[in-house]
Scaffold this motif. Structure first.
Motif, PDB file in Angstrom:
ATOM      1  N   THR A 436      47.691 -47.872  57.700  1.00 45.57           N
ATOM      2  CA  THR A 436      48.648 -47.335  56.977  1.00 45.57           C
ATOM      3  C   THR A 436      50.591 -47.020  57.879  1.00 45.57           C
ATOM      4  O   THR A 436      50.415 -46.454  56.643  1.00 45.57           O
ATOM      5  N   ARG A 446      46.564 -39.294  62.527  1.00 54.84           N
ATOM      6  CA  ARG A 446      46.248 -39.517  60.831  1.00 54.84           C
ATOM      7  C   ARG A 446      44.422 -39.355  60.557  1.00 54.84           C
ATOM      8  O   ARG A 446      43.662 -38.872  59.720  1.00 54.84           O
ATOM      9  N   LEU A 473      42.781 -41.453  54.689  1.00 53.97           N
ATOM     10  CA  LEU A 473      44.054 -42.595  55.526  1.00 53.97           C
ATOM     11  C   LEU A 473      44.610 -43.139  54.624  1.00 53.97           C
ATOM     12  O   LEU A 473      45.692 -43.479  54.068  1.00 53.97           O
TER      13      LEU A 473
END
Length: 495
Positions: A436, A446, A473
């Motif tokens: 991420t 998240r 994600l």
């Protein structure tokens, strides 16, 4: 792809041919009377991109490269003025060439590089459309066809033309170019395809290096009878040599990545077991450099199931080999004492410390009794599992522990959880969080939000749950990660 007009052919002397790697240029004859020279063959005024300068350029044609500075013949003779003008012209040519090359070397995949070659080459030769074919001469692949201004169906139409009847096909097959005199008859299928797609001329160049040999070919298509000038051919020839070197490097990296991914897949389970009371799904991606993330699902006696995920430090073949040894050892320990996950990880810690003292690893092992919906798990420096259900989405609170190989003696208490019917336990590696690009606390938040947002209709399928989490994600998908992080998601839904 040029090969299109028997009466019009570009003549390149030996020196220029060496400079541009034998580019091929042809045009389709259009209404040229018998016994009279075609327009492109007859004497005419200087042309831009091979098109008569007296005819306005079509609006869709790529803007031409800035012209070479004219000579100062209209000015009083100045010693050295001609040399200065030539130097100024060279600088004006090399500046855009340098910019295009800089853009090319920023590409990180073969398809991206081929698209950039097509765009840059179109600007250099004054064309609008084109096609690049990657077909390494050693036959080891990969192969790819990329179009510029051509739909997928257009590429398929072009490929229906016999390869020996096209300039790019002759380049790929290593065939000699037909002699310009007498002019060869254009293949009927080629003429039909050219008329259907609306191109009248083309210019093709090989993509090859001395070390790697033939890599492929690239061809640009003109909407009108045209040919690049000598200056344009020289510039695109220089660019194509730089492009071929860059493509050769990317090809080597891609082959290495594929080999590493193949080895990694062979070291992991070929399929997930079917155990009553639980549904399993996994999503796995090996990074470009080949990391050591792994997973396992092992049927155990009396209908039990062992679930494991882990990560070995390092990348490349050595990390893959260590991952394979660690996973095989864990399977053996799970069969012998799987009901005690702490004992399994303790044995694994001892093995790693004795056999590979310079390497560390994280691991999470869960002993599951699906019919009773019971899990006993222990982790060593690993990310906590996530429970996803209709009434809750929460991380499992596991005991903190250092990774395997980090302490002289490792032991942490196990944790027992009881998922409700219809709930899914998600095991994953930290590569999912690292991809991420966020700090770990933000990445965990998240991940929790992605799991909580799984649609109710998808919660009956562990594969759909894993896919939703990945899409949310990582919107760009599991493409090539710059940092080489692996990703593992193992979902177990209890019935």
């Amino acid at each position: 792809m040029l090969d299109i007009a028997p009466l019009v052919r570009v003549h390149v002397d030996a020196l220029l041919a060496a400079q541009i790697d034998m580019g091929v240029c042809d045009a389709i004859e259009r209404n040229a009377p018998v016994g009279k020279p075609a327009d492109m063959s007859a004497p005419h005024l200087p042309k831009v991109a091979g098109i008569d300068s007296t005819v306005p350029s079509p609006a869709h044609t790529t803007a031409p490269v800035p012209p070479v500075h004219p000579s100062a013949s209209a000015l009083p003779a100045i010693p050295g003025a001609g040399i200065q003008d030539r130097l100024a012209g060279w600088v004006s040519d090399l500046t855009p060439l340098h910019e295009l090359t800089e853009r090319l070397i920023k590409t990180g995949s073969l398809d991206e590089a081929l698209r950039e070659v097509l765009r840059a080459g179109a600007a250099l030769v004054g064309a609008r459309r084109g096609m690049a074919v990657l077909e390494p001469g050693d036959g080891l692949g990969p192969t790819s066809t990329i179009g510029l201004g051509l739909a997928h169906a257009d590429l398929g139409t072009i490929e229906t033309v016999p390869r020996s009847a096209t300039s790019y096909g002759r380049i790929l097959d290593g065939l000699p170019e037909p002699a310009p005199e007498p002019a060869p008859e254009l293949d009927p299928r080629h003429r039909e395809v050219a008329a259907r797609l609306g191109y009248a001329a083309s210019y093709a160049l090989p993509l090859a290096t001395e070390a790697a040999g033939k890599l492929g070919a690239v061809v640009w298509l003109y909407d009108e009878p045209a040919e690049p000038t000598e200056r344009r051919r020289h510039l695109v020839g220089l660019y194509s040599r730089h492009a071929a070197e860059h493509l050769a490097r990317l090809l080597e990296l891609e082959r290495a990545r594929v080999q590493v991914a193949t080895v990694a897949e062979e070291l992991l389970p070929s399929r997930l077991p079917r155990v009553p009371g639980v549904q399993l799904a996994v999503r796995h991606r090996t990074g470009p450099q080949g990391g050591g993330d792994w997973y396992d699902a092992l049927p155990l006696p009396e209908g039990a199931l062992g679930l494991a995920v882990g990560s070995v430090s390092g990348t490349g073949p050595s990390a893959l080999a260590a991952m394979g040894r660690l996973r095989a050892s864990l399977r053996a320990y799970a069969v012998m004492e799987g009901e005690d996950p702490v004992a399994v990880l303790s044995d694994l810690e001892l093995l790693l410390r004795l056999t590979e003292p310079a390497r560390s690893a994280t691991a999470l092992f869960a002993y599951s009794e699906p019919k009773q919906r019971r899990l006993v798990l222990a982790g060593a420096g690993h990310t906590p599992p996530l429970i996803i259900g209709d009434h809750r989405t929460e991380f499992v609170e596991t005991s903190l522990s250092a990774p395997l190989g980090m302490l002289a003696c490792w032991e942490a208490p196990s944790v027992e959880i009881a998922p409700a019917a219809g709930e899914t336990v998600l095991l994953y590696t930290d590569g999912l969080l690292r991809r991420t690009g966020d700090p770990m606390d933000r990445a965990f938040a998240r991940l929790h939000a992605a799991a909580a947002s799984v649609p109710r209709a998808d919660r009956t399928d562990p594969g759909a749950i894993a896919d939703h989490v990945l899409r949310t994600l990582l919107p760009e998908g599991l493409g090539h990660a710059v940092d080489g992080e692996d990703v593992v998601l193992l979902a177990a839904r209890f019935e």
